[in-house]
Design a protein around this motif. Structure first.
Motif, PDB file in Angstrom:
ATOM      1  N   ARG A   4     -17.982   7.550 -25.204  1.00  0.00           N
ATOM      2  CA  ARG A   4     -18.524   6.239 -24.620  1.00  0.00           C
ATOM      3  C   ARG A   4     -20.141   6.660 -25.202  1.00  0.00           C
ATOM      4  N   LEU A   5     -20.394   7.923 -25.651  1.00  0.00           N
ATOM      5  CA  LEU A   5     -21.886   8.047 -25.863  1.00  0.00           C
ATOM      6  C   LEU A   5     -22.052   7.811 -27.406  1.00  0.00           C
ATOM      7  N   GLU A   9     -18.966   6.294 -15.822  1.00  0.00           N
ATOM      8  CA  GLU A   9     -19.804   6.832 -14.613  1.00  0.00           C
ATOM      9  C   GLU A   9     -19.879   5.897 -13.542  1.00  0.00           C
ATOM     10  N   SER A  44     -27.902   8.894 -17.006  1.00  0.00           N
ATOM     11  CA  SER A  44     -28.200   8.652 -18.589  1.00  0.00           C
ATOM     12  C   SER A  44     -29.741   9.031 -18.576  1.00  0.00           C
ATOM     13  N   LYS A  45     -30.318   8.939 -17.400  1.00  0.00           N
ATOM     14  CA  LYS A  45     -31.775   9.522 -17.528  1.00  0.00           C
ATOM     15  C   LYS A  45     -32.106  10.917 -17.625  1.00  0.00           C
ATOM     16  N   GLY A  93     -24.819  12.769 -28.404  1.00  0.00           N
ATOM     17  CA  GLY A  93     -23.832  12.060 -27.561  1.00  0.00           C
ATOM     18  C   GLY A  93     -22.618  12.816 -27.701  1.00  0.00           C
ATOM     19  N   ARG A 111     -29.308  13.028 -18.831  1.00  0.00           N
ATOM     20  CA  ARG A 111     -28.806  13.355 -20.219  1.00  0.00           C
ATOM     21  C   ARG A 111     -29.761  13.392 -21.317  1.00  0.00           C
ATOM     22  N   HIS A 112     -30.168  12.219 -21.562  1.00  0.00           N
ATOM     23  CA  HIS A 112     -31.183  11.897 -22.733  1.00  0.00           C
ATOM     24  C   HIS A 112     -32.492  12.643 -22.440  1.00  0.00           C
ATOM     25  N   HIS A 124     -25.233   5.341 -10.850  1.00  0.00           N
ATOM     26  CA  HIS A 124     -24.663   5.940 -11.973  1.00  0.00           C
ATOM     27  C   HIS A 124     -26.018   5.841 -13.431  1.00  0.00           C
ATOM     28  N   SER A 125     -26.982   5.289 -13.068  1.00  0.00           N
ATOM     29  CA  SER A 125     -28.091   5.346 -13.994  1.00  0.00           C
ATOM     30  C   SER A 125     -28.912   6.765 -14.122  1.00  0.00           C
TER      31      SER A 125
END
Length: 475
Positions: free
Chosen positions: A439-440, A76, A108-109, A445, A111-112, A104-105
């Motif tokens: 990756r996850l 990412e 993650s924020k 994931g 997605r989760h 890129h962060s």
């Protein structure tokens, strides 16, 4: 004559259009016609607060993820760099030259958080399947199923033998996200409850992954090697795909542990799901012998789905003696007839013999009379080491026989050739899209990656079959 040296000169004003600089035959132009993302904001509305600082547009994040999975950009961080530099990527993501690219962060924020809570990725995949159905790429007649191992983001150095791993001592509040997901799926048939057999090792970073070994290459992977490791064992998840064989459209996908029980169970889950969502009830299901167990074949026959599957049969005998296949089944009288013409019955009295009734495992016993077998001239070919021949019949033997009869038809030969289309998709997934290693971490994931990859494959399929119309240049 050598021309003047080219030097960049800053201009006060620029007239630049992204639309004019993206090639007309670029893959993203065709994909953009089928990426229906208009309802994302409405779909996620309840997961956003009505106050506070405005968030990044979720449609932008999804478009960037689609670019990454369609073109095999696994990182990412690198995806953000590529979108920043590539004009075609900016055009697809609706970014102007001066628009900043999200950090890129941010992925993650989201997605989760809201993406996973709302099941947005499953929603996008199902919309793509619905578009394929609407465009006539899915006939809903012949479906094929298979599974492929994808290496998890875990290694043996950070693992523990199962006998030394006690999940009851883990405090869920202090555990990492992947460990929390592992504790949540202990009773899930696709993961913890799939089998009572414990794996040899358990990963500390991703305990839901399965320590497994992929030791056989498919025919397609022999010609076009994939990134899957074929030698030493490794931690992995299985991506289970259900495709329509007309145009190799993925109609459903499910992530499970890499064990046969979980993979077979996922096919039932996917068939039920596409029936509810898209009203798809296939005429036949094509799969390999791993799906040819009695309960699975019986489940398909009960739903009027023809099993074009090799029967998983262990009733054969070595040493030249007769196997169960040499005995004729008489369904009307509920007995077997041996090659010598003698009946093998389950009950011979008015009451049931406790030793001959079903064992509780769906198996019934059929036996000939002792004096009949002793006097039979073919005893040495039938039961040389027993007083009388006994034959067992499983609960789903009728469905198994249906599958055996199908295997003698010409349609079955065609189905076995069509089954290779699933393996071709797996080869494309690993070689072209670069999904050789996840990756996850965690079951969520793995499912997120499998859904995004399947969505990308379907979009690429639509773009290939229905490319964007070429605009003629003005004279």
């Amino acid at each position: 004559m050598m021309g003047p040296k080219q030097e960049a000169q800053a201009a006060l004003f620029y007239e630049f259009s992204l639309e004019d600089h993206v090639l007309q035959d670029h893959l993203l132009r065709s994909i953009d016609r089928f990426a229906d993302l208009d309802d994302i904001r409405q779909y996620l509305a309840e997961f956003y607060s009505h106050t506070g600082r405005p968030s990044i547009d979720p449609e932008l994040l999804i478009r960037m993820l689609l670019v990454g999975y369609c073109f095999g950009i696994r990182s990412e961080r690198r995806l953000c760099e590529e979108v920043h530099l590539n004009l075609a990527y900016r055009w697809f993501c609706r970014l102007d030259l001066s628009d900043p690219v999200p950090n890129h962060s941010t992925f993650s924020k989201n997605r989760h958080g809201r993406f996973r809570e709302s099941k947005l990725l499953r929603h996008l995949f199902e919309k793509t399947v619905a578009r394929c159905i609407a465009d006539g790429l899915v006939s809903c007649q012949r479906l094929a199923a298979d599974a492929s191992l994808i290496e998890a983001d875990a290694n043996k150095q950070n693992s523990t033998p199962k006998k030394d791993w006690d999940h009851s001592t883990i405090a869920p509040a202090d555990a990492p996200r992947a460990v929390k997901e592992y504790l949540d799926v202990l009773d899930d048939a696709a993961f913890g409850a799939a089998s009572k057999v414990d794996p040899k090792f358990t990963s500390h970073s991703d305990p839901a992954s399965q320590w497994s070994k992929e030791d056989q290459k498919t025919i397609w992977e022999i010609v076009f090697p994939t990134n899957a490791r074929k030698g030493p064992a490794f931690f992995s998840y299985s991506t289970n795909c259900l495709i329509d064989t007309d145009h190799s459209v993925i109609v459903d996908v499910e992530g499970t542990r890499s064990i046969r029980q979980a993979e077979v169970g996922s096919v039932r889950t996917m068939l039920d799901r596409i029936k509810d969502l898209h009203d798809i009830n296939p005429e036949r299901l094509i799969a390999d012998s791993g799906y040819g167990s009695g309960p699975m074949l019986g489940w398909l026959v009960d739903r009027n789905i023809k099993p074009h599957i090799p029967v998983l049969d262990k009733s054969g005998r070595t040493g030249g003696t007769w196997s169960r296949a040499d005995f004729e089944w008489d369904a009307e009288n509920n007995h077997y007839i041996c090659p010598g013409g003698e009946p093998h019955k389950q009950f011979r009295r008015n009451y049931s013999d406790p030793n001959r009734r079903p064992t509780g495992k769906g198996v019934a016993k059929y036996q000939a009379l002792k004096h009949t077998c002793q006097a039979c001239p073919s005893k040495m070919k039938c039961c040389p080491n027993a007083d009388a021949r006994k034959i067992t019949r499983e609960e789903h033997e009728g469905a198994r026989q249906i599958a055996r009869d199908i295997a003698k038809t010409k349609q079955y030969v065609v189905s076995m050739r069509l089954r290779k289309k699933v393996e071709m998709l797996f080869a494309h997934l690993k070689r072209i899209l670069g999904l050789g290693r996840l990756r996850l971490r965690g079951p969520c994931g793995a499912n997120d990656e499998f859904l995004l990859a399947a969505t990308a494959q379907n979009l690429r399929k639509l773009a290939k079959i229905f490319p964007a119309p070429q605009q003629t240049s003005k004279a």
